[in-house]
Each structure stands twice: as C-alpha cells, then as structure tokens.
Design an enzyme around this catalytic site. Structure first.
Site, PDB file in Angstrom:
ATOM      1  CD  GLU A 299      89.509  48.753  42.611  1.00 57.19           C
ATOM      2  OE1 GLU A 299      89.521  47.315  42.457  1.00 57.19           O
ATOM      3  OE2 GLU A 299      88.955  49.549  43.498  1.00 57.19           O
ATOM      4  CG  ASP A 303      89.922  45.227  39.790  1.00 56.97           C
ATOM      5  OD1 ASP A 303      89.951  44.923  40.962  1.00 56.97           O
ATOM      6  OD2 ASP A 303      89.308  46.375  39.424  1.00 56.97           O
ATOM      7  CB  SER A 516      88.559  46.189  45.121  1.00 58.40           C
ATOM      8  OG  SER A 516      87.705  47.184  44.847  1.00 58.40           O
TER       9      SER A 516
END
Length: 609
Positions: A299, A303, A516
């Site tokens: 994650e 990002d 995401s």
C-alpha cells in the site's frame, strides 16, 4: 444565612467542593451495538493504558463550514481565500465554560489542568489512564474484543456515561465505542489476474479522443505505468514549476512502510528523468519506516510511487503513523494505540504549513464508527480543507457492500440491533469535506466493478450535490428503495484507473490495483493543478468538490464520463454508471489539459454562467 454563605465561600476559596463531578448523577452518553464480526473475549486488564480523547463542542463550526463553502465555490467572490491555521482554530475553539467544566471533572480524578494534553484550539483534551480509572470515570466496563475474520483485537466498551452536567460540554470520548479498524477496506488494492485481459499487440495504439494526441499505447490496456496515465489523462509533459511552494503527501498506517530502494527502482524504470527523486518521512505516534525489503508495504509503495511519480519534482512527504497491531489479547499491560488516524489528524492540524495535496487509501465501514466520532473526524477534515488542503480518499473496493465476502453473495446488515439489510457506505469516503475517488479499468475505460460508492447514512447531501445527485436518484426510480439513504452525501466524486499498476515492492516488479491506485493517481494530478495555480500567483485549489460539481454540470468534457457497468454487492448488481455523475465513478476520470485550462483561465468560462 450570612455566616453559612461565608462558610461556603471559605470552602470554595481553599478548593473544597461539596459534590465532586465523579459523585454526581451520571447518564449514558453513548451506547452502540457491537458491529458484526466482533466477539467479546474477556474483561480488559485493569492496568491496560488508554489515552482518552475528550472532544469538547465546537460552537462556531457552522461558521467555519460557511467559510469553507464560500472559499471553495468557484462562483463566490471569496474563492481561494483559504483560512489560516489561527483563523480555523478560533472558529473551532470551545466555550470557556466547557473547558472549565471538563478541567474540574478531570481534577476530581487527580489531573491538574497543566498536566493535560490539549489540541491547539483546545477542542480536544487527552489524558492517559489505566482501564480501571477509565471505567470509574465513565461508569462502564471495558473488554477485549476480537474480530473473527482477521484476529484483530481491541479494548472497547459498548456504552459509557458522563455526569449529567457535562453532557453539554463533551461531544465524545474515545476510545470507547468505535470498532473501526482503519483498514484498506478489505485492502483497497487487488492483485491483477494475468488472465483478465490479453493485449492485441497488432494494434500499437488505441484511439481515445480525450487522451494526449488522441491515442494511448495499446500496452496500457493491461499494464499501467506513469507514462500510460500521462497519455490517458492528457497530462503530457507538464513539468511542475512551483516546487518551492507546492507540496504533496501520502499517509501510511498499519505497519505499511514506503521502501526507498523500491522507490528508486520504480523511478529508474518508469520515471527515468527523476532517477534521483526521494521523499521525506514524518514519524507520528512512534511510527516507523522499516527499510528491510521483506517489510516493504505494498500500500505504501503504491501510494508513494504513483502520487510522487506523477507530481515529480514537487516535494513529497510520507506520513507514517504508529498504532498496529491493535492489541494482543494475551498481553496484560500493553498500550491501546490502535487509533492511528486520530494521531495523524492531531499532527497535521498542528502543522502551520501542511501539504496542499494529501492522498489517503484507508478507511472502514461507516457503521463501525459511532456517529459522534465520525462527525468529529469529518469536522477535523473540514478544518484542513478550509486551510486550502485538497484531501483525496479512495472509495473502497467493495462496491456497495461491506467487503467481507464475494460481492454476489454478501449479506449486508446494519449494526443498529435491527439487522436490517442495507448497502454499507465507507468512511471517511462518505465525509462531505473530502474528495473521494472510485475506480475504472481497461482502455477505453469502463467501470471497475469493485469501485466503492453509495450514500452516507451519517452525513446529509451537501449543497454542491443538489443538481447532480437528485437527477441520478430520479432515474434510479424505486430500484434499491430502502437499501440506501437517498438524502445522504453521495460518493465517489471522480474516478481513475484502478488496476494493472506496475510497482516495485520488496524488490519485485509486480502489478497491483484497487481504489488505492486510483486515489494517489488523482492526488498526483491535483498536485499538478495546484502547481500550475501557485506558479501563476493563484492560491491552491483547496477543497475540490464545489469546483468538481460545477465543472461536471457546465463543462463536462473536463472529465471522461464512464457509462455502463456497476458496483455489485449485498447480493445485488449495485448502482450503475450513467451519463453524468453516478455513485460508481462520480463524474468520471480527469482530463488534465481541460482541467488545467479551467484552473488557470478564469475557471475556464465557469463564471460566464
């Protein structure tokens, strides 16, 4: 009578109170039904430490909200006149009577005023106490609760009380009744299935009228890179010009670490002009950023690599906030540090110069967050928005459902004790003061069925949605009547690609996806728009939604409308993507070239209407 009055005065003068707050009558302040999937394990250890957060009322919040909407409305004369940190704090400061009443209550338990930790505006008071004392203060019993699916464990209660005279001086006390896990909403990323799509290599490009030069490399159909996004969303070779003032950030929680080696490998392969790029790390609440490749967080890597890759060389920051795992049920004296989001909010609100764009890919089901706490968190986000910060959140990867099972077979129930079947909105995606991003995939773009979307059960529809959302609901007619709150804040607001993203993670070059991926993509694009405005002497965009909904209504070609497909869940097909705004992909995906004209050209003619 005169002598009695003198006696009482002397008692007060030496600090003696005849009826301390802890001896006063208590009434229940809040009670909740435990969310589905949580089981009570055992009484919480008496010496387990809790940091109680006590939220005092913000009597002028309505005034702050009015300021926020005026400075975010492209038709208003105050557009872009963001508030300062001090102006925001003045608008959310509690009344002195509330401060005094809470201080007196805490003093009854041995806490002097100067020993308390307060937010800059004084609207939050924090005090660290053992469970035994918290139970006495709140007239409750804490237990260890465990989530049946994940094994996560937390120390919570389902009800707490306060002295009657304090009910008007305290909005909320946490951690008490919130069972939110601040997860990636069933992990807001999905690994790509290599068999989902086969690229036709005989066709080198795909004609996309809104894309850069009207076409996109065919490989992008199942292989997303920063170059693909620059083509697809008409970014081209735009290069930031205001790196001295513009900033972008991504948030990280739950032991998600952004790995520098992965970051450099990603840039070397996909953004070679920025091989030496890097980012700052800010550590909050004992947050860490383990640089072992084995500890790399998919994650966090996703990002940072995309939000910062698209916006390079804009200065970038990764916030790593501690607070995971929540609790180990066999431990006897751990700290209850499983509310990292509150710690991040406390930090960022105290920052005199926060980044103009912040992307977050975490959240939970709205109903797992008590209404009182959700509204307070949402108000914190409003404070950031009023200061000119564009807050970007992923909408979740569960369609209209709760993410706990296959979308086609989910059974979605309320947590109000009635076990009603309802669609399950996400939070903070449902907060009206943030911009929420859904997902598409393939080229030409189509609805990605995982795209979270729907209507809040907590927050009313904001004014900026009064044209687009009722139109969609009217066309929906009676479909799903009773399964959603037709008067609630609707989301998402926009969308972006959400699958087949190439990243480096743990030294491996692999594909990943989900909202995401969509959120940092939009975050990077918004940062570029902010850069253009700042470079031209204009303020940053700040809170985006009033502008998005005005553009969507008047100049819709600034977004690539996604029509067809749906976001199934709860045993239904979910909402369908329609012409214009819909609760699957919002107004669609961004056309940077058009949005840049709008951002710089007197709002692209919006003011002519």
């Amino acid at each position: 009578m005169k002598s009695f009055g003198l006696f009482v005065g002397l008692l007060l003068a030496v600090g003696i109170r005849a009826a301390p707050s802890k001896d006063c009558e208590h009434n229940v302040k809040e009670a909740v039904t435990p969310p589905r999937g949580w089981s009570k394990v055992k009484p919480a250890p008496a010496d387990h430490l809790i940091e109680l957060r006590i939220g005092l009322p913000q009597p002028k919040f309505a005034e702050l909200e009015q300021h926020l909407y005026e400075i975010s409305d492209p038709f208003h004369e105050r557009y872009g006149a963001h508030l300062s940190k001090e102006e925001v704090e003045d608008l959310i400061a509690p009344h002195e009577e509330s401060v005094s009443a809470v201080d007196e209550w805490l003093a009854d338990y041995g806490f002097a005023s100067h020993e308390l930790s307060r937010s800059p505006a004084g609207d939050w008071v924090k005090v660290r106490v053992p469970v035994s004392l918290a139970e006495d203060m709140l007239k409750t019993e804490y237990h260890v609760w465990q989530h049946e699916e994940t094994g996560d464990a937390i120390v919570r209660t389902t009800t707490y009380s306060l002295p009657v005279h304090l009910h008007g001086h305290i909005d909320v006390v946490q951690p008490t009744t919130t069972f939110a896990r601040l997860r990636g909403m069933k992990a807001t990323y999905h690994y790509a299935d290599e068999q989902d799509f086969i690229v036709d290599i005989a066709q080198p490009t795909i004609p996309i009228p809104s894309a850069l030069n009207g076409q996109v490399n065919a490989s992008c159909n199942a292989s997303i890179t920063p170059t693909c996004l620059r083509e697809l969303y008409n970014i081209g070779n735009y290069t930031p010009q205001a790196a001295d003032v513009n900033k972008i950030a991504a948030t990280g929680y739950l032991d998600q670490y952004a790995n520098f080696e992965d970051f450099h490998d990603f840039f070397a392969k996909y953004v070679p002009e920025a091989t030496n790029a890097t980012f700052d790390v800010i550590y909050i609440n004992n947050g860490t950023n383990n640089q072992s490749l084995a500890a790399a967080g998919v994650e966090a890597n996703l990002d940072t690599q995309y939000a910062f890759g698209l916006s390079y060389p804009t200065p970038a920051t990764f916030y790593t906030t501690g607070g995971s795992p929540p609790f180990i049920p066999d431990d006897t004296t751990p700290d209850n540090t499983n509310e990292p989001y509150a710690d991040w909010l406390a930090y960022i609100l105290s920052d005199p110069s926060p980044p103009q764009t912040i992307s977050t890919s975490y959240g939970d089901n709205e109903q797992t967050v008590p209404y009182s706490y959700a509204t307070r968190v949402c108000k914190e986000l409003a404070q950031l928005s009023a200061r000119g910060v564009s807050l970007i959140f992923s909408s979740g990867d569960s369609g209209v459902g709760d993410g706990d099972s296959d979308p086609a077979t989910q059974q979605c129930f309320t947590n109000n004790g009635l076990n009603e079947t309802k669609f399950i909105p996400a939070f903070p995606a449902s907060c009206p003061y943030v911009t929420t991003v859904g997902a598409t995939w393939y080229i030409p773009e189509v609805t990605y069925y995982i795209s979270g979307g729907g209507f809040s059960n907590y927050f009313a529809r904001p004014w900026y949605q009064e044209l687009a959302v009722p139109h969609y609901i009217k066309n929906l007619n009676t479909t799903y009547e009773g399964l959603y709150n037709a008067s609630g804040r609707a989301y998402p607001d926009v969308a972006a690609q959400g699958q087949f993203f190439w990243i480096f993670d743990g030294g491996d070059n692999s594909q990943i996806g989900g909202t995401s991926a969509a959120a940092p993509t939009v975050g990077g694009i918004v940062s570029l728009l902010n850069d253009a405005r700042l470079a031209n002497g204009l303020p940053a965009l700040g809170f985006l939604n009033p502008l998005i909904y005005a553009v969507g209504a008047i100049l819709p070609d600034a977004f690539n409308d996604i029509v067809g497909g749906s976001n199934p869940g709860c045993g239904t097909e979910g909402f369908t993507a329609e012409v214009g705004w819909d609760p699957v992909t919002g107004f669609g995906t961004p056309n940077f070239g058009k949005l840049l004209d709008i951002a710089l050209g007197n709002l692209g003619g919006l003011l002519e209407f």
